[in-house]
Motif scaffolding. Structure first.
Motif, short mmCIF file in Angstrom:
data_model
loop_
_atom_site.label_atom_id
_atom_site.label_comp_id
_atom_site.label_asym_id
_atom_site.label_seq_id
_atom_site.Cartn_x
_atom_site.Cartn_y
_atom_site.Cartn_z
N GLU A 260 0.85 -1.19 0.00
CA GLU A 260 0.00 0.00 0.00
C GLU A 260 0.88 1.24 0.00
OE1 GLU A 260 -4.11 -1.29 2.19
OE2 GLU A 260 -2.50 -0.60 3.51
N ILE A 261 0.34 2.33 -0.55
CA ILE A 261 1.11 3.57 -0.69
C ILE A 261 0.31 4.73 -0.10
CG2 ILE A 261 2.13 5.21 -2.33
CD1 ILE A 261 2.43 2.82 -4.28
N PHE A 262 0.99 5.55 0.71
CA PHE A 262 0.34 6.73 1.27
C PHE A 262 1.28 7.93 1.20
CE2 PHE A 262 -1.56 3.11 3.47
CZ PHE A 262 -2.91 3.39 3.36
N ASN A 263 0.73 9.09 0.80
CA ASN A 263 1.43 10.36 0.93
C ASN A 263 1.32 10.85 2.36
OD1 ASN A 263 2.08 10.64 -1.78
ND2 ASN A 263 0.32 11.92 -2.28
N LEU A 264 2.41 11.40 2.87
CA LEU A 264 2.39 12.03 4.19
C LEU A 264 2.85 13.48 4.07
CD1 LEU A 264 3.90 9.21 6.45
CD2 LEU A 264 1.49 9.70 6.00
N GLY A 265 1.97 14.38 4.34
CA GLY A 265 2.28 15.81 4.30
C GLY A 265 1.19 16.57 5.02
N THR A 266 1.24 17.88 4.93
CA THR A 266 0.19 18.70 5.56
C THR A 266 -0.89 19.08 4.57
OG1 THR A 266 1.28 20.80 5.03
CG2 THR A 266 1.92 19.72 7.11
N GLY A 267 -0.57 18.97 3.28
CA GLY A 267 -1.49 19.40 2.24
C GLY A 267 -1.35 20.87 1.89
N THR A 268 -0.38 21.53 2.52
CA THR A 268 -0.16 22.97 2.27
C THR A 268 1.28 23.19 1.81
OG1 THR A 268 -1.73 23.57 4.01
CG2 THR A 268 -0.15 25.27 3.33
N GLY A 269 1.43 23.96 0.77
CA GLY A 269 2.76 24.30 0.28
C GLY A 269 3.23 25.63 0.83
N SER A 270 4.50 25.70 1.21
CA SER A 270 5.09 26.95 1.69
C SER A 270 6.36 27.22 0.90
CB SER A 270 5.45 26.86 3.18
OG SER A 270 4.31 26.56 3.96
N SER A 271 6.54 28.47 0.48
CA SER A 271 7.75 28.84 -0.25
C SER A 271 8.92 29.01 0.72
CB SER A 271 7.53 30.14 -1.02
OG SER A 271 7.52 31.25 -0.13
#
Length: 337
Positions: A260-271
């Motif tokens: 199984e594959i999962f992305n882990l992040g916040t869902g928000t991009g910051s420069s």
């Protein structure tokens, strides 16, 4: 249950050992100390009240891996972090990355395939997506040609695990995470790069404390709101908790497929400039930085769609960018005292 954490004294590995021990797992940490310190063990013990078993093992040494598993035959799960992880360094020294990241994985899996059943969590990366065609990035985004040897080793690692799943009793979850930052709120463990940091946040904190003269911002001509590259920065404690949840999913046989594959992040991009501004706010320190040319291997932007991790894995990032930067600064100040 005995759980093996490879690279267990590294940045993400040590935080995951803490979360595993908090959940009552018996942990064996192995590390070759190439990018970590034996003192991390004491930090883990101060947080959890328990020091994990530790073995100094270099996974590139096939015989050492065999000896380790003959000594510890009753391992139920493995969380595999041990790998070199700097994009820029991998461009300059690709063979180091292929040896360290691929050979070590193969030798590990060769021993695990002998077991009747084992749960395996692989530390993958959003770099497998290359420069994704659209944002946010879902798990179904096409795997692009890797932009660095580091990214390529993660792609190859995923392919190896997918291939061996067809012929072994190894059940795996591939966790593709974005940009881990921060430190444990206790400031007992955190990111401890050896030499010049390859990642943004430790370079920021080292500049703020006076260890580095100035911070280099690689590129200001990207097609983004302020011209600097955008990333999804996730607090390392949130990330560590996700590894424990993923492991429990496999141990409890809740997985739908063998891999199984999962992305882990916040869902928000910051420069990059937004991160600098946020750090200046939480630290009350003005950063000395300069704009320099782009760095080879860097993508323009990458941030996660985390719906699958939220809904299927039952995990969600809870800590903010400011939380992460504040903890990183607290950690930096402590280790420089």
């Amino acid at each position: 249950m005995k759980i093996l954490v490879t690279g267990g004294l590294g940045f993400i590995g040590s935080h995951t050992v803490v979360e595993l021990q908090n959940k009552g797992f018996d942990v064996i940490a192995i590390d070759n100390l190439s990018n970590s310190s034996i003192g991390v063990l004491d930090g883990i013990e101060r947080i959890t009240g328990k020091k994990p078993l530790f073995e100094n093992v270099d996974l590139r040494d096939k015989s050492a891996v065999q000896i380790f598993f003959s000594k510890y035959p009753d391992i139920s799960g493995v969380i595999h972090f041990a790998a070199s992880k700097a994009v820029g360094e991998s461009v300059e020294n690709p063979l180091l990355y292929y040896e360290n990241n691929i050979n070590s994985l193969v030798y590990l899996l060769q021993e695990l395939q002998k077991k009747p059943e084992v749960s395996f969590i692989f530390s993958s990366s959003c770099t497998v997506y290359g420069q994704a065609e659209s944002m946010p990035i879902t798990e179904n985004a096409p795997i692009q040609v890797a932009m660095s040897p580091y990214g390529n080793t993660k792609q190859i690692g995923e392919e190896i695990i997918t291939d061996i799943a067809k012929v072994t009793n190894i059940n795996s979850i591939l966790l593709r995470y974005f940009n881990p930052i921060g430190a444990h709120p206790s400031a007992e463990i955190g990111e401890l790069p050896i030499g010049v940091p390859q990642n943004l946040v430790p370079f920021i904190t080292q500049t703020a404390i006076g260890l580095r003269e100035k911070l280099s911002v690689f590129g200001s001509d990207y097609p983004t709101s302020d011209g600097t590259a955008i990333r999804d920065y996730i607090h390392v404690v949130d990330l560590a908790k996700a590894h424990v949840i993923a492991l429990q999913r496999l141990l409890n046989k809740q997985n739908i497929t063998k891999v199984e594959i999962f992305n882990l992040g916040t869902g928000t991009g910051s420069s990059v400039l937004e991160v600098i501004t946020a750090f200046e706010k939480v630290s009350q320190k003005k950063l000395n930085y300069q704009i320099v040319g782009r760095r080879e291997g860097d993508v323009i932007e990458a941030y996660a769609n985390t719906d699958k991790a939220n809904n299927v894995l039952g995990w969600k990032a809870e800590l903010s960018l400011e939380d992460a930067l504040s903890s990183a600064w607290k950690w930096e100040q402590k280790i420089r005292i």
